[in-house]
Scaffold this motif. Structure first.
Motif, PDB file in Angstrom:
ATOM      1  N   ARG A  46       0.842  -1.196   0.000  1.00 23.72           N
ATOM      2  CA  ARG A  46       0.000   0.000   0.000  1.00 23.72           C
ATOM      3  C   ARG A  46       0.872   1.240   0.000  1.00 23.72           C
ATOM      4  O   ARG A  46       1.792   1.369   0.826  1.00 23.72           O
ATOM      5  CB  ARG A  46      -0.937   0.015   1.206  1.00 23.72           C
ATOM      6  CG  ARG A  46      -1.945   1.168   1.151  1.00 23.72           C
ATOM      7  CD  ARG A  46      -2.964   1.111   2.279  1.00 23.72           C
ATOM      8  NE  ARG A  46      -3.948   2.183   2.122  1.00 23.72           N
ATOM      9  CZ  ARG A  46      -5.057   2.083   1.398  1.00 23.72           C
ATOM     10  NH1 ARG A  46      -5.343   0.944   0.781  1.00 23.72           N
ATOM     11  NH2 ARG A  46      -5.879   3.103   1.288  1.00 23.72           N
ATOM     12  N   VAL A  47       0.582   2.142  -0.915  1.00 25.38           N
ATOM     13  CA  VAL A  47       1.306   3.409  -1.007  1.00 25.38           C
ATOM     14  C   VAL A  47       0.284   4.533  -0.891  1.00 25.38           C
ATOM     15  O   VAL A  47      -0.738   4.539  -1.590  1.00 25.38           O
ATOM     16  CB  VAL A  47       2.081   3.517  -2.336  1.00 25.38           C
ATOM     17  CG1 VAL A  47       2.749   4.883  -2.460  1.00 25.38           C
ATOM     18  CG2 VAL A  47       3.120   2.405  -2.446  1.00 25.38           C
ATOM     19  N   GLY A  48       0.552   5.495  -0.010  1.00 29.35           N
ATOM     20  CA  GLY A  48      -0.377   6.604   0.199  1.00 29.35           C
ATOM     21  C   GLY A  48      -1.120   6.467   1.508  1.00 29.35           C
ATOM     22  O   GLY A  48      -0.745   5.694   2.381  1.00 29.35           O
ATOM     23  N   GLY A  53      -6.760   8.246  -1.682  1.00 30.12           N
ATOM     24  CA  GLY A  53      -5.398   8.704  -1.918  1.00 30.12           C
ATOM     25  C   GLY A  53      -4.357   7.635  -1.672  1.00 30.12           C
ATOM     26  O   GLY A  53      -3.171   7.839  -1.954  1.00 30.12           O
ATOM     27  N   GLY A  54      -4.772   6.471  -1.149  1.00 32.55           N
ATOM     28  CA  GLY A  54      -3.869   5.338  -0.977  1.00 32.55           C
ATOM     29  C   GLY A  54      -4.266   4.217  -1.917  1.00 32.55           C
ATOM     30  O   GLY A  54      -5.455   3.975  -2.131  1.00 32.55           O
ATOM     31  N   TYR A  55      -3.275   3.538  -2.493  1.00 30.76           N
ATOM     32  CA  TYR A  55      -3.544   2.493  -3.493  1.00 30.76           C
ATOM     33  C   TYR A  55      -2.634   1.295  -3.270  1.00 30.76           C
ATOM     34  O   TYR A  55      -1.514   1.431  -2.761  1.00 30.76           O
ATOM     35  CB  TYR A  55      -3.313   3.033  -4.912  1.00 30.76           C
ATOM     36  CG  TYR A  55      -4.146   4.232  -5.251  1.00 30.76           C
ATOM     37  CD1 TYR A  55      -5.443   4.100  -5.736  1.00 30.76           C
ATOM     38  CD2 TYR A  55      -3.640   5.529  -5.063  1.00 30.76           C
ATOM     39  CE1 TYR A  55      -6.213   5.215  -6.046  1.00 30.76           C
ATOM     40  CE2 TYR A  55      -4.406   6.639  -5.362  1.00 30.76           C
ATOM     41  CZ  TYR A  55      -5.680   6.478  -5.855  1.00 30.76           C
ATOM     42  OH  TYR A  55      -6.449   7.583  -6.152  1.00 30.76           O
ATOM     43  N   LEU A  56      -3.106   0.140  -3.679  1.00 33.57           N
ATOM     44  CA  LEU A  56      -2.287  -1.066  -3.666  1.00 33.57           C
ATOM     45  C   LEU A  56      -1.614  -1.227  -5.021  1.00 33.57           C
ATOM     46  O   LEU A  56      -2.280  -1.179  -6.067  1.00 33.57           O
ATOM     47  CB  LEU A  56      -3.134  -2.304  -3.349  1.00 33.57           C
ATOM     48  CG  LEU A  56      -3.237  -2.689  -1.858  1.00 33.57           C
ATOM     49  CD1 LEU A  56      -3.911  -1.570  -1.074  1.00 33.57           C
ATOM     50  CD2 LEU A  56      -3.992  -3.991  -1.695  1.00 33.57           C
ATOM     51  N   ILE A  57      -0.297  -1.405  -4.993  1.00 38.19           N
ATOM     52  CA  ILE A  57       0.468  -1.606  -6.219  1.00 38.19           C
ATOM     53  C   ILE A  57       1.443  -2.763  -6.019  1.00 38.19           C
ATOM     54  O   ILE A  57       1.772  -3.110  -4.882  1.00 38.19           O
ATOM     55  CB  ILE A  57       1.248  -0.336  -6.635  1.00 38.19           C
ATOM     56  CG1 ILE A  57       2.308   0.030  -5.584  1.00 38.19           C
ATOM     57  CG2 ILE A  57       0.291   0.832  -6.871  1.00 38.19           C
ATOM     58  CD1 ILE A  57       3.213   1.179  -6.028  1.00 38.19           C
ATOM     59  N   PRO A  58       1.906  -3.387  -7.101  1.00 37.63           N
ATOM     60  CA  PRO A  58       2.899  -4.458  -6.955  1.00 37.63           C
ATOM     61  C   PRO A  58       4.195  -3.908  -6.358  1.00 37.63           C
ATOM     62  O   PRO A  58       4.600  -2.776  -6.658  1.00 37.63           O
ATOM     63  CB  PRO A  58       3.116  -4.938  -8.395  1.00 37.63           C
ATOM     64  CG  PRO A  58       1.957  -4.420  -9.172  1.00 37.63           C
ATOM     65  CD  PRO A  58       1.539  -3.163  -8.500  1.00 37.63           C
ATOM     66  N   ASP A  77      -1.093  12.108  -1.217  1.00 39.23           N
ATOM     67  CA  ASP A  77      -0.400  11.187  -0.314  1.00 39.23           C
ATOM     68  C   ASP A  77       0.382  10.133  -1.088  1.00 39.23           C
ATOM     69  O   ASP A  77       1.506   9.780  -0.705  1.00 39.23           O
ATOM     70  CB  ASP A  77      -1.406  10.497   0.608  1.00 39.23           C
ATOM     71  CG  ASP A  77      -2.095  11.468   1.559  1.00 39.23           C
ATOM     72  OD1 ASP A  77      -1.578  12.587   1.735  1.00 39.23           O
ATOM     73  OD2 ASP A  77      -3.142  11.105   2.120  1.00 39.23           O
ATOM     74  N   PHE A  78      -0.216   9.601  -2.136  1.00 33.33           N
ATOM     75  CA  PHE A  78       0.432   8.563  -2.941  1.00 33.33           C
ATOM     76  C   PHE A  78       1.738   9.089  -3.538  1.00 33.33           C
ATOM     77  O   PHE A  78       2.808   8.477  -3.398  1.00 33.33           O
ATOM     78  CB  PHE A  78      -0.527   8.123  -4.044  1.00 33.33           C
ATOM     79  CG  PHE A  78      -0.003   7.046  -4.956  1.00 33.33           C
ATOM     80  CD1 PHE A  78      -0.066   5.709  -4.583  1.00 33.33           C
ATOM     81  CD2 PHE A  78       0.534   7.370  -6.185  1.00 33.33           C
ATOM     82  CE1 PHE A  78       0.404   4.714  -5.433  1.00 33.33           C
ATOM     83  CE2 PHE A  78       1.002   6.377  -7.040  1.00 33.33           C
ATOM     84  CZ  PHE A  78       0.935   5.044  -6.665  1.00 33.33           C
ATOM     85  N   ASP A 245      -6.408  -3.316   1.989  1.00 32.89           N
ATOM     86  CA  ASP A 245      -7.476  -2.455   1.477  1.00 32.89           C
ATOM     87  C   ASP A 245      -8.093  -1.624   2.598  1.00 32.89           C
ATOM     88  O   ASP A 245      -8.279  -2.111   3.716  1.00 32.89           O
ATOM     89  CB  ASP A 245      -8.574  -3.286   0.810  1.00 32.89           C
ATOM     90  CG  ASP A 245      -8.248  -3.654  -0.629  1.00 32.89           C
ATOM     91  OD1 ASP A 245      -7.500  -2.899  -1.278  1.00 32.89           O
ATOM     92  OD2 ASP A 245      -8.744  -4.698  -1.094  1.00 32.89           O
ATOM     93  N   LYS A 246      -8.429  -0.391   2.288  1.00 30.37           N
ATOM     94  CA  LYS A 246      -9.113   0.499   3.221  1.00 30.37           C
ATOM     95  C   LYS A 246     -10.269   1.176   2.493  1.00 30.37           C
ATOM     96  O   LYS A 246     -10.201   1.422   1.290  1.00 30.37           O
ATOM     97  CB  LYS A 246      -8.159   1.579   3.762  1.00 30.37           C
ATOM     98  CG  LYS A 246      -6.884   1.034   4.411  1.00 30.37           C
ATOM     99  CD  LYS A 246      -7.174   0.282   5.697  1.00 30.37           C
ATOM    100  CE  LYS A 246      -5.877  -0.220   6.338  1.00 30.37           C
ATOM    101  NZ  LYS A 246      -6.129  -1.016   7.551  1.00 30.37           N
ATOM    102  N   SER A 247     -11.327   1.495   3.227  1.00 33.21           N
ATOM    103  CA  SER A 247     -12.461   2.165   2.602  1.00 33.21           C
ATOM    104  C   SER A 247     -12.072   3.580   2.190  1.00 33.21           C
ATOM    105  O   SER A 247     -11.308   4.262   2.880  1.00 33.21           O
ATOM    106  CB  SER A 247     -13.653   2.205   3.552  1.00 33.21           C
ATOM    107  OG  SER A 247     -13.329   2.908   4.733  1.00 33.21           O
TER     108      SER A 247
END
Length: 262
Positions: A46-48, A53-58, A77-78, A245-247
């Motif tokens: 998770r970045v951000g 404003g936060g996302y999951l990326i490889p 934030d990301f 994951d976050k809402s």
């Protein structure tokens, strides 16, 4: 029957209502099959921020040359976290005068991303050519309120393939149930899936899913893609939500990714 249907259509139009066809169930099923997320040789991070404003990326960020992030608004934030890893971030948004935070690794353009170049818009091809023409390992984080479809259509395959990771928030996904909307969405994803695999999907809980004919479609969802040449292992991803994951909206009811998507 045809006269009856035309009469009903005219009555609805007179009342400013629209009678529309519905997308064939087989087409929707085939689309969902094509975008099912996979696990790869790169775990997700998770970045951000912990909300919007936060996302999951490889976790395949090493040697990323730069991040392109159209659609700044009031959250960065990301991008801010990426700069802590030494990654320069190119931001663009005509609706604001500057990014929400000062950062020496931010490069800001007061323009919208779109299918043309003028004083308000610029194309992704033009932006990448101007800022990172020789770099073939970029990251795209795009949240541009339904303009994502026209931007992807307009962008050359050569430019898209410069990105190693794509994080795109898609809007209006309930239009999968409408034949014309389905064609637009399906063609957009078909273009991306030529070079990328879906590695994560996260529904934005700003709107509840639309349910029709056994399919549940959240109108807004974040998709993470990884370029195929970065993948050496793949298995079907079956565990949603992901632990990271976050809402997106704290004061609205959250929901998991509907099972028909995986």
């Amino acid at each position: 029957m045809g006269h009856l249907r035309n009469g009903i259509r005219k009555l609805l139009l007179d009342r400013q209502l629209l009678l529309a066809d519905v997308t064939d169930n087989n087409k929707i099923a085939q689309f969902l099959e094509s975008v099912r997320p996979i696990n790869t040789n790169h775990d997700l991070v998770r970045v951000g921020g912990v909300a919007d404003g936060g996302y999951l990326i490889p976790n395949d960020i090493e040697n990323i040359g730069a991040c392109f992030s159209p659609g700044v608004s009031t959250v960065a934030d990301f991008e801010n976290e990426l700069t802590q890893r030494g990654i320069r971030c190119y931001l663009a948004d005509y609706s604001v005068d500057k990014p929400p935070v000062d950062n020496p690794l931010f490069d800001f353009e007061k323009k919208y991303l779109g299918p043309k170049n003028n004083e308000i818009f610029m194309t992704l091809d033009t932006w990448v050519q101007l800022k990172a023409q020789t770099n073939d390992d970029l990251l795209l984080q795009m949240d541009i309120e339904e303009s994502e479809y026209s931007v992807i259509f307009d962008t050359s395959t050569e430019t898209l393939n410069k990105f190693r990771i794509l994080v795109i928030e898609f809007h209006g996904l309930e239009n999968l149930f409408n034949p014309m909307g389905f064609e637009l969405i399906n063609l957009t994803f078909t273009k991306l899936l030529n070079s990328f695999e879906v590695v994560h999907i996260h529904p934005n809980n700003c709107n509840q899913p639309i349910v029709s004919n056994g399919f549940s479609v959240p109108p807004v969802m974040e998709f993470t893609f990884l370029r195929k040449d970065r993948i050496t292992q793949r298995t079907r991803s079956l565990n949603f939500p992901h632990p990271l994951d976050k809402s997106n909206v704290a004061n609205k009811t959250d929901f998991p990714l509907p099972k028909c998507w995986y």
